[in-house]
Scaffold this motif. Sequence first.
Motif, PDB file in Angstrom:
ATOM      1  N   UNK A 531       0.848  -1.190   0.000  1.00 54.61           N
ATOM      2  CA  UNK A 531       0.000   0.000   0.000  1.00 54.61           C
ATOM      3  C   UNK A 531       0.888   1.245   0.000  1.00 54.61           C
ATOM      4  N   UNK A 532       1.959   1.195   0.803  1.00 53.27           N
ATOM      5  CA  UNK A 532       2.881   2.327   0.862  1.00 53.27           C
ATOM      6  C   UNK A 532       3.495   2.617  -0.491  1.00 53.27           C
ATOM      7  N   UNK A 560       6.615   3.405   5.791  1.00 59.37           N
ATOM      8  CA  UNK A 560       5.958   4.140   4.715  1.00 59.37           C
ATOM      9  C   UNK A 560       6.373   5.615   4.763  1.00 59.37           C
ATOM     10  N   UNK A 561       6.442   6.155   6.007  1.00 57.40           N
ATOM     11  CA  UNK A 561       6.849   7.547   6.164  1.00 57.40           C
ATOM     12  C   UNK A 561       8.205   7.785   5.484  1.00 57.40           C
ATOM     13  N   UNK A 562       9.108   6.819   5.652  1.00 54.69           N
ATOM     14  CA  UNK A 562      10.454   6.993   5.096  1.00 54.69           C
ATOM     15  C   UNK A 562      10.533   6.791   3.590  1.00 54.69           C
ATOM     16  N   UNK A 563       9.442   6.273   3.002  1.00 62.83           N
ATOM     17  CA  UNK A 563       9.435   6.132   1.536  1.00 62.83           C
ATOM     18  C   UNK A 563       9.194   7.488   0.873  1.00 62.83           C
ATOM     19  N   UNK A 564       8.583   8.406   1.608  1.00 63.26           N
ATOM     20  CA  UNK A 564       8.133   9.673   1.027  1.00 63.26           C
ATOM     21  C   UNK A 564       9.159  10.774   1.299  1.00 63.26           C
ATOM     22  N   UNK A 565       9.132  11.817   0.452  1.00 59.21           N
ATOM     23  CA  UNK A 565       9.933  13.001   0.795  1.00 59.21           C
ATOM     24  C   UNK A 565       9.438  13.575   2.128  1.00 59.21           C
ATOM     25  N   UNK A 566      10.313  14.267   2.837  1.00 58.38           N
ATOM     26  CA  UNK A 566       9.959  14.840   4.131  1.00 58.38           C
ATOM     27  C   UNK A 566       8.705  15.701   4.043  1.00 58.38           C
TER      28      UNK A 566
END
Lengths: 638, 317
Positions: A531-532, A560-566
């Motif tokens: 899903x992430x 999942x948080x770390x997959x995205x840009x800050x």
Amino acid sequence: MATTLDTAPIYQTDALIAEDIDAYLESHQHKSLLRFITCGSVDDGKSTLIGRLLYDSKMIFEDQLAALEADSKRVGTQGQEIDFALLVDGLAAEREQGITIDVAYRFFTTEKRKFIVADTPGHEQYTRNMVTGASTADLAVILIDARKGVLTQTRRHSFLAHLIGIRNIVLAVNKMDLVDYSQKVFDDIVADYRIFADSIGIQAFTAMPISGFKGDNITALSPNTPWYQGKPLIQHLEEVEVDNIADQAKPFRMAVQWVNRPNLDFRGFSGQIASGVIKPGDVVRVLPSGKTSTVSRIVTLDGDLAEAVAGQSVTICLADEIDCSRGDVLAIADHPPQVADQFEASIVWMSDEHLIPGRPYWLKLGTQMVSATIQPPKYQVNVNTMEHLAARTLELNGIGVAVVSTDKPIVFEPYDQSRTLGGFILIDRMTNATVAAGMLHFSLRRAQNVHWQALDVSREAHAVMKNQTPAVLWFTGLSGAGKSTIANLVEKKLHALGKHTFLLDGDNVRHGLNKDLGFTETDRIENIRRVGEVARLMADAGLIVLSAFISPFRAERDMVRHMMPDGEFIEVHIDTPLAEAEKRDVKGLYKKARAGELKNFTGIDSPYEAPENPEIRIDTTKLSPEDAAELIVERLLA
Amino acid sequence: MAHKLQAYACMSKEDSMTRTLTHLERLEAESIHIMREVVAEAEHPVMLYSVGKDSAVMLHLARKAFYPSPPPFPLLHVDTTWKFRDMYALRDRMATESGMELLVYQNPEAVEKGINPFDHGPLHTDMWKTEGLKQALDHYGFDVAFGGARRDEEKSRAKERVFSFRSANHRWDPKNQRPELWNLYNAKKSKAESIRCFPISNWTELDIWQYIHLNDIPIVPLYFAEKRPTVERDGMLLMVDDDRFPLRDGEVPVERSIRFRTLGCYPLTGAVESEAKTLPEVIQEMLLTTTSERQGRIIDKDGGDASMEKKKQEGYF
């Protein structure tokens, strides 16, 4: 005929100290260092041997000896004789139990060398301690009780020593005094051991008959074993080659620990040289970027160096201003190490909490710290029989081979070429405990061979066209908390405002993309990972993604948080107390779970780890779904 | 690729540049590596500075580790007001020379109650040192504190990790230590926890002396023999360092040639009679001596066999 302390051979270093201290200091100053471990079972006489080495090299002082003599009579196991084991068994708890329970380090010196001994326990449940002690050792002394021969523990210790890459192995057949110094006993044990050593790939070892208790073949050859043609133990330890020399012959590598920048005119890269030799003028490459420059200076407090070698801690200045920071590796330019993000590795599990495949852990290798996931092991090794067993996870002291994936490429070398760039630890992201040690075998794909499709239309371009900032609103909370209800309302409001959105929830994902997954811990983690990834692709396309999943584990939400840009990942905790959610029980699931018809149900027989610092927290006992949705939209567009 | 590797091996053989590092070089490199790891990963590190010979070596290593920058952390002296006068003098001098900030902390409760080693026995160490240290770390919010403990000093220290974790109330749990492999240190911790880091864990007393000798590191003159006023009490030779020393009936200070093997609070630190006035002579005496280093300290003896282990669990360094 017990050898008393008065007649025991004592290793002499005294003469020079008394006669010419300057000459002694001069010779001592140039001694090299050998680190070794002793491994054996509880009764193999390991502590006694170390006590003997300390005693014979005069590392025991009068007050310690007086205490030792008193203790030996009080709690010793050797009657009126000195119980050397008492010297070494440090912690109060251990002395009561009469066993060594942790790694302890001892120090002694002879005329030729200084030694650091890691004393490691023999119990099965303490495999992790032996691996720890072995990781810094140049040599392993494997003790065997001459009366018992090669035991399961012997095989285990040898396997671990070999696994951790120790090239020098001493097979010390101990307690020879209790088998009448019989050559046949010794030869049979050595022959037995050789068959086993061959089978696990140990190419060479040195066998010697000793008695730690009586002192035979420790400092000098014993008259009790005239048939033994080798060296006494200490002489062997003094003469064996240390790893530091072998490391210098390899290509130059240094992991950058710290950028030294006292002022605008100085910029140096501090680190400990892992292998090779470096001089000003050498062309080096910074990895993973691949940029090259020339070494301009090697700086130390004692003045610049003309050359530095493996093992030294230095600060290196480069001729060009190129990007280089902690985690990067400086390497000789024409022979750099590899960069990759997927590996096969041996893993030694060291925590009471078993491995959870798919869950992200911190991986520290050299000075690199990345997020990594481990696949279910290809196999686990039975350390007693060396059999390969099928395994879905690794428990405490379990050793297996598995695929490791990192969230970004790391600079590495196979462990058998470099302990520094091939050895790693895994750290639990919640407890911060060191849960495993690992050794990289090889990369499964080289990062430089992964051709990311060059995208002419960038994610920024996608977002600009939609006139919005992409985001992932991640709704988490108990079943029945109101995630889907509120997420639906949020999407309607955003849609009305002309925003481009997409809602991912359990139903539309579980029926298609993830229909192969069940509800075990591993499957739930994989569900969230997919899903992430989908959410990330949609955010790349410029969308505002709403996802409504229980997602009970902090580690996966963080993944999942770390997959995205800050700043792009917005965690929304729909906070409804369990009692309230169970009272609502919209789908009747709690009733089923309570009746035992549903297993692994979050809140009932599977935990829910509430977010510690969510970007948005909605207390559904205070806010209506409509007000909650309004609040979330406001916060998103603020 | 294989061809290149071979070429490389040949080249390095011809150059034959290899040399064996000495044990001191290896120890030095290891300590520097440890200090840099702390600075790279900690938020607010500090170096505990007790002005003894181990602190002297630790400070010198810190200066080497970060040169040409000054060490990027302050020095913290947890003071008891009962150290030797020479120690205070050297402390202030070294802070100036190293360009580091010096923080001196005295437990205010101990100041107020006038806690001293003559009237208060073990309470003196508990309040000034153990409590004082905990208070200082909390007061300044340090998350990692460097200490100069060595594994060869004492049995419970032989088992302590280089990165040693303390709970929110500064307790050490010897059964629950993180495994430390290779030179990989895990410095991650929760907010309330702190780390005591021992960069000279693997040094021995002889290594310390020899390193001081080779690098000309300034140390307190009390380590060298000189005529000093002393009294003999309870089997120990104590130096009368100032007029706070309460003489018992009949006690008259006697000038003796003495030196100290270890330095702490002057009323608790036993001297040895000695003529060793230079470092090589001190080392010579040490090597020929027959008693261990900590014997001159009263602190290890109360509480019996496991006293140091107990003190450490309670938060003593």
